[in-house]
Design a protein around this motif. Structure first.
Motif, PDB file in Angstrom:
ATOM      1  N   TYR A 138       0.835  -1.202   0.000  1.00  0.00           N
ATOM      2  CA  TYR A 138       0.000   0.000   0.000  1.00  0.00           C
ATOM      3  C   TYR A 138       0.868   1.249   0.000  1.00  0.00           C
ATOM      4  CZ  TYR A 138      -3.954  -2.883   1.532  1.00  0.00           C
ATOM      5  OH  TYR A 138      -4.941  -3.830   1.617  1.00  0.00           O
TER       6      TYR A 138
ATOM      7  N   ARG B 114      -0.051   5.556   0.577  1.00  0.00           N
ATOM      8  CA  ARG B 114      -1.012   6.648   0.754  1.00  0.00           C
ATOM      9  C   ARG B 114      -0.257   7.932   0.454  1.00  0.00           C
ATOM     10  NH1 ARG B 114      -3.605   5.858   5.841  1.00  0.00           N
ATOM     11  NH2 ARG B 114      -4.991   4.517   4.663  1.00  0.00           N
TER      12      ARG B 114
ATOM     13  N   THR C  17      -5.167   6.304  -1.668  1.00  0.00           N
ATOM     14  CA  THR C  17      -4.602   5.063  -1.138  1.00  0.00           C
ATOM     15  C   THR C  17      -4.549   4.070  -2.286  1.00  0.00           C
ATOM     16  OG1 THR C  17      -5.531   5.504   1.045  1.00  0.00           O
ATOM     17  CG2 THR C  17      -4.792   3.244   0.597  1.00  0.00           C
TER      18      THR C  17
ATOM     19  N   ARG D  36      -3.091   0.288  -3.909  1.00  0.00           N
ATOM     20  CA  ARG D  36      -2.843  -1.081  -3.457  1.00  0.00           C
ATOM     21  C   ARG D  36      -2.300  -1.917  -4.611  1.00  0.00           C
ATOM     22  NH1 ARG D  36      -6.795  -4.633  -4.565  1.00  0.00           N
ATOM     23  NH2 ARG D  36      -8.341  -2.987  -4.558  1.00  0.00           N
TER      24      ARG D  36
ATOM     25  N   TRP E   4      -0.929  -1.204 -10.056  1.00  0.00           N
ATOM     26  CA  TRP E   4      -1.460  -0.589  -8.846  1.00  0.00           C
ATOM     27  C   TRP E   4      -2.944  -0.323  -9.047  1.00  0.00           C
ATOM     28  CZ3 TRP E   4       1.120   0.023  -4.380  1.00  0.00           C
ATOM     29  CH2 TRP E   4       2.497  -0.196  -4.419  1.00  0.00           C
TER      30      TRP E   4
ATOM     31  N   ASP F  91      -7.444   2.167  -4.106  1.00  0.00           N
ATOM     32  CA  ASP F  91      -8.200   1.608  -2.988  1.00  0.00           C
ATOM     33  C   ASP F  91      -9.217   2.623  -2.478  1.00  0.00           C
ATOM     34  OD1 ASP F  91      -8.314  -0.887  -1.559  1.00  0.00           O
ATOM     35  OD2 ASP F  91      -7.614   0.184   0.215  1.00  0.00           O
TER      36      ASP F  91
END
Length: 83
Positions: free
Chosen positions: A46, A48, A64, A66, A74, A77
């Motif tokens: 992850y 952010r 965010t 993931r 990627w 999220d």
């Protein structure tokens, strides 16, 4: 670094704190078996970050992102617009 979302390019603000961590995926719930030597099947990565549309007065938004095990793409999220 930039994020492409909803037809826009969002530039990550290098002056803000980015967060990076790993979570765990329960691969046994989604796949029946794993071949020997498959690699890391449980680490979900992850990030952010805060980003905004360049050249605009848009506020910073928190993205965010993931990455599932054994993938290179990627996924978004969540997005938090601070409201």
């Amino acid at each position: 670094m930039a994020i492409r979302h909803d037809g826009q390019i969002w530039l990550v603000d290098p002056n803000t704190d980015s967060q990076h961590w790993y979570g765990r995926d329960s691969w046994w719930d989604t796949r029946r078996n794993a071949a020997v030597g498959s690699g890391d099947l449980v680490s979900v990565e992850y990030w952010r970050v805060q980003a905004q549309i360049p050249g605009s007065n848009s506020p910073l938004r928190t993205f965010t992102l993931r990455r599932q095990p054994l993938t290179t793409q990627w996924r978004l999220d969540s997005i938090d617009d601070g409201s």
